[in-house]
Design an enzyme around this catalytic site. Structure first.
Site, PDB file in Angstrom:
ATOM      1  N   SER A 128       0.826  -1.202   0.000  1.00 54.01           N
ATOM      2  CA  SER A 128       0.000   0.000   0.000  1.00 54.01           C
ATOM      3  C   SER A 128       0.861   1.253   0.000  1.00 54.01           C
ATOM      4  O   SER A 128       1.611   1.516   0.939  1.00 54.01           O
ATOM      5  CB  SER A 128      -0.923   0.011   1.214  1.00 54.01           C
ATOM      6  OG  SER A 128      -1.539   1.279   1.296  1.00 54.01           O
ATOM      7  N   HIS A 162      -1.079  -1.162  -4.333  1.00 53.62           N
ATOM      8  CA  HIS A 162      -2.364  -0.846  -3.715  1.00 53.62           C
ATOM      9  C   HIS A 162      -2.460   0.666  -3.514  1.00 53.62           C
ATOM     10  O   HIS A 162      -1.593   1.281  -2.892  1.00 53.62           O
ATOM     11  CB  HIS A 162      -2.474  -1.597  -2.389  1.00 53.62           C
ATOM     12  CG  HIS A 162      -3.816  -1.516  -1.737  1.00 53.62           C
ATOM     13  ND1 HIS A 162      -4.884  -2.290  -2.127  1.00 53.62           N
ATOM     14  CD2 HIS A 162      -4.262  -0.745  -0.711  1.00 53.62           C
ATOM     15  CE1 HIS A 162      -5.936  -2.009  -1.361  1.00 53.62           C
ATOM     16  NE2 HIS A 162      -5.587  -1.069  -0.497  1.00 53.62           N
ATOM     17  N   ASP A 170      -4.823   3.705  -2.147  1.00 56.96           N
ATOM     18  CA  ASP A 170      -5.945   3.990  -1.248  1.00 56.96           C
ATOM     19  C   ASP A 170      -6.493   5.390  -1.471  1.00 56.96           C
ATOM     20  O   ASP A 170      -5.825   6.382  -1.191  1.00 56.96           O
ATOM     21  CB  ASP A 170      -5.473   3.876   0.210  1.00 56.96           C
ATOM     22  CG  ASP A 170      -5.226   2.442   0.619  1.00 56.96           C
ATOM     23  OD1 ASP A 170      -6.173   1.638   0.569  1.00 56.96           O
ATOM     24  OD2 ASP A 170      -4.078   2.117   0.983  1.00 56.96           O
ATOM     25  N   MET A 211      -9.296   8.124  -0.394  1.00 52.25           N
ATOM     26  CA  MET A 211     -10.224   8.461   0.713  1.00 52.25           C
ATOM     27  C   MET A 211     -10.798   9.857   0.476  1.00 52.25           C
ATOM     28  O   MET A 211     -10.061  10.763   0.092  1.00 52.25           O
ATOM     29  CB  MET A 211      -9.466   8.459   2.038  1.00 52.25           C
ATOM     30  CG  MET A 211      -8.732   7.177   2.323  1.00 52.25           C
ATOM     31  SD  MET A 211      -7.837   7.316   3.880  1.00 52.25           S
ATOM     32  CE  MET A 211      -6.889   5.791   3.836  1.00 52.25           C
ATOM     33  N   HIS A 268      -8.254   1.029  -4.257  1.00 51.77           N
ATOM     34  CA  HIS A 268      -9.228   0.813  -3.180  1.00 51.77           C
ATOM     35  C   HIS A 268      -9.948   2.141  -2.919  1.00 51.77           C
ATOM     36  O   HIS A 268      -9.379   3.061  -2.343  1.00 51.77           O
ATOM     37  CB  HIS A 268      -8.453   0.320  -1.937  1.00 51.77           C
ATOM     38  CG  HIS A 268      -9.285   0.130  -0.719  1.00 51.77           C
ATOM     39  ND1 HIS A 268      -8.742  -0.041   0.541  1.00 51.77           N
ATOM     40  CD2 HIS A 268     -10.639   0.076  -0.539  1.00 51.77           C
ATOM     41  CE1 HIS A 268      -9.697  -0.198   1.434  1.00 51.77           C
ATOM     42  NE2 HIS A 268     -10.867  -0.121   0.807  1.00 51.77           N
ATOM     43  N   MET A 271     -12.242   4.318  -0.986  1.00 50.19           N
ATOM     44  CA  MET A 271     -12.944   4.532   0.287  1.00 50.19           C
ATOM     45  C   MET A 271     -13.688   5.855   0.146  1.00 50.19           C
ATOM     46  O   MET A 271     -13.350   6.867   0.771  1.00 50.19           O
ATOM     47  CB  MET A 271     -11.929   4.562   1.435  1.00 50.19           C
ATOM     48  CG  MET A 271     -11.420   3.179   1.789  1.00 50.19           C
ATOM     49  SD  MET A 271      -9.926   3.226   2.782  1.00 50.19           S
ATOM     50  CE  MET A 271      -8.715   3.294   1.479  1.00 50.19           C
ATOM     51  N   MET A 275     -11.614  -6.033   4.780  1.00 55.07           N
ATOM     52  CA  MET A 275     -10.903  -5.073   5.634  1.00 55.07           C
ATOM     53  C   MET A 275     -10.675  -5.716   6.997  1.00 55.07           C
ATOM     54  O   MET A 275     -11.612  -6.178   7.642  1.00 55.07           O
ATOM     55  CB  MET A 275     -11.716  -3.785   5.812  1.00 55.07           C
ATOM     56  CG  MET A 275     -11.811  -2.919   4.564  1.00 55.07           C
ATOM     57  SD  MET A 275     -10.239  -2.555   3.771  1.00 55.07           S
ATOM     58  CE  MET A 275      -9.370  -1.659   5.060  1.00 55.07           C
ATOM     59  N   GLY A 294      -9.444   3.797   6.690  1.00 54.94           N
ATOM     60  CA  GLY A 294      -9.185   5.228   6.876  1.00 54.94           C
ATOM     61  C   GLY A 294      -7.746   5.564   7.224  1.00 54.94           C
ATOM     62  O   GLY A 294      -7.292   6.665   6.937  1.00 54.94           O
ATOM     63  N   GLY A 305      -1.370   1.586   9.583  1.00 61.90           N
ATOM     64  CA  GLY A 305      -0.753   1.341  10.889  1.00 61.90           C
ATOM     65  C   GLY A 305      -1.689   0.944  12.016  1.00 61.90           C
ATOM     66  O   GLY A 305      -1.334   1.083  13.189  1.00 61.90           O
ATOM     67  N   ASP A 353      -6.749  -6.519   3.963  1.00 59.32           N
ATOM     68  CA  ASP A 353      -6.129  -5.187   4.029  1.00 59.32           C
ATOM     69  C   ASP A 353      -6.230  -4.625   5.437  1.00 59.32           C
ATOM     70  O   ASP A 353      -7.334  -4.406   5.944  1.00 59.32           O
ATOM     71  CB  ASP A 353      -6.875  -4.275   3.030  1.00 59.32           C
ATOM     72  CG  ASP A 353      -6.291  -2.875   2.935  1.00 59.32           C
ATOM     73  OD1 ASP A 353      -5.229  -2.608   3.525  1.00 59.32           O
ATOM     74  OD2 ASP A 353      -6.926  -2.045   2.239  1.00 59.32           O
ATOM     75  N   GLY A 354      -5.059  -4.387   6.044  1.00 56.02           N
ATOM     76  CA  GLY A 354      -5.009  -3.712   7.344  1.00 56.02           C
ATOM     77  C   GLY A 354      -4.332  -4.534   8.419  1.00 56.02           C
ATOM     78  O   GLY A 354      -4.737  -5.662   8.692  1.00 56.02           O
TER      79      GLY A 354
HETATM   80  C1  DX5 Z   1      -6.556   1.510   5.345  1.00 58.96           C
HETATM   81  C2  DX5 Z   1      -6.085   1.239   3.954  1.00 58.96           C
HETATM   82  C3  DX5 Z   1      -4.946   0.304   3.908  1.00 58.96           C
HETATM   83  C4  DX5 Z   1      -3.699   0.785   4.612  1.00 58.96           C
HETATM   84  C5  DX5 Z   1      -3.118  -0.432   5.264  1.00 58.96           C
HETATM   85  O1  DX5 Z   1      -7.796   2.099   5.320  1.00 58.96           O
HETATM   86  O2  DX5 Z   1      -7.116   0.680   3.166  1.00 58.96           O
HETATM   87  O3  DX5 Z   1      -4.641  -0.102   2.587  1.00 58.96           O
HETATM   88  O4  DX5 Z   1      -2.740   1.383   3.784  1.00 58.96           O
HETATM   89  O5  DX5 Z   1      -2.077  -0.042   6.075  1.00 58.96           O
HETATM   90  P1  DX5 Z   1      -1.363  -1.035   7.081  1.00 58.96           P
HETATM   91  O6  DX5 Z   1      -0.832  -2.187   6.262  1.00 58.96           O
HETATM   92  O7  DX5 Z   1      -0.275  -0.192   7.675  1.00 58.96           O
HETATM   93  O8  DX5 Z   1      -2.383  -1.467   8.090  1.00 58.96           O
HETATM   94 ZN    ZN Z   2      -6.564  -0.245   1.217  1.00 64.07          ZN
END
Ligand code: DX5
Ligand code: ZN
Length: 214
Positions: free
Chosen positions: A6, A31, A33, A35, A64, A66, A135, A140, A143, A173-174
């Site tokens: 990501s 990946h 993201d 938002m 992805h 969001m 998820m 959002g 980490g 993911d996450g």
């Molecule tokens: C969170 C994202 C993830 C995020 C994952 O909402 O969709 O893709 O980057 O981050 P890590 O792997 O650090 O949990």
């Molecule tokens: Zn993601």
């Protein structure tokens, strides 16, 4: 194992360098993201940054979304070079239509479930998507801590896919790290998204290679 690092955890001051690092790595996808500050309580990046990522990346973009009403932006993400387009189950009133439109636009459709959304709601849509993204944190932020019930959901989803004789990819993911990645694989996952684990490690390429071999 499919590995999709990501870019949310990349160094945005050195995005070209980080894209090139992923190009040289064993990562399968990148990946991305997106938002909107509405569907999730955070804003990441938009079209100019994705255009730049596409320009510097040799791997398919696993985008992805969001965002609320993702169907409004299907052609925009196609034009930006998305290869896989993940839309949230919770954000789509007419999910079947949105999935069809993504495929008609030439991208691979995927549906994403928040931690609270039951697998059983996929019964009548799973055959229409190439991938389900589970998820394992509330979307959002990077980490965050992996939610253990995701493993139970992965088992149930693997059963559903088997029962329907499909070969749908299951992505998670996450909170993926050295402990949770093997657990996810054991539960039936075929694709791993990892942000902070990859970019926060001393040797990201080696971390990707380790995930690849799970
Ligand atoms: C969170 C994202 C993830 C995020 C994952 O909402 O969709 O893709 O980057 O981050 P890590 O792997 O650090 O949990
Ligand atoms: Zn993601």
């Amino acid at each position: 194992m499919i590995v999709s690092p990501s870019l949310l955890s990349a160094d945005f001051g050195n995005l070209q360098r980080d894209c090139e690092m992923l190009n040289e790595s064993e990562a399968d996808w990148m990946h991305v993201d997106v938002m909107d500050g509405l569907f999730v309580p955070n804003i990441s990046f938009g079209a100019p940054v994705i255009k730049y990522i596409k320009k510097h990346s040799t791997k398919p973009l696993d985008v992805h979304l969001m965002i609320t009403d993702p169907q409004r932006y299907i052609s925009m993400f196609r034009d930006l070079g998305a290869d896989i387009l993940n839309v949230h189950y919770e954000a789509c009133t007419h999910l079947h239509r949105t999935i069809e439109q993504i495929r008609q636009a030439g991208m691979r459709p995927a549906v994403t479930l928040c931690p609270h959304t039951p697998i059983e709601l996929l019964e009548d849509i799973v055959a229409d998507v190439d991938m389900v993204l589970l998820m394992s944190v509330n979307p959002g932020f990077g980490g965050q801590k992996f939610i253990p019930n995701t493993l139970n959901k992965a088992h149930r989803l693997a059963d559903l896919i088997k029962r329907k004789q499909l070969n749908t990819i299951i992505e998670v993911d996450g909170g993926i790290d050295a402990t949770t990645a093997p657990q996810a694989v054991e539960a039936g996952i075929n694709a791993l998204v990892a942000g902070s684990f990859v970019f926060g490690s001393a040797d990201p390429k080696q971390t990707i290679a380790w995930l690849k071999r799970l």
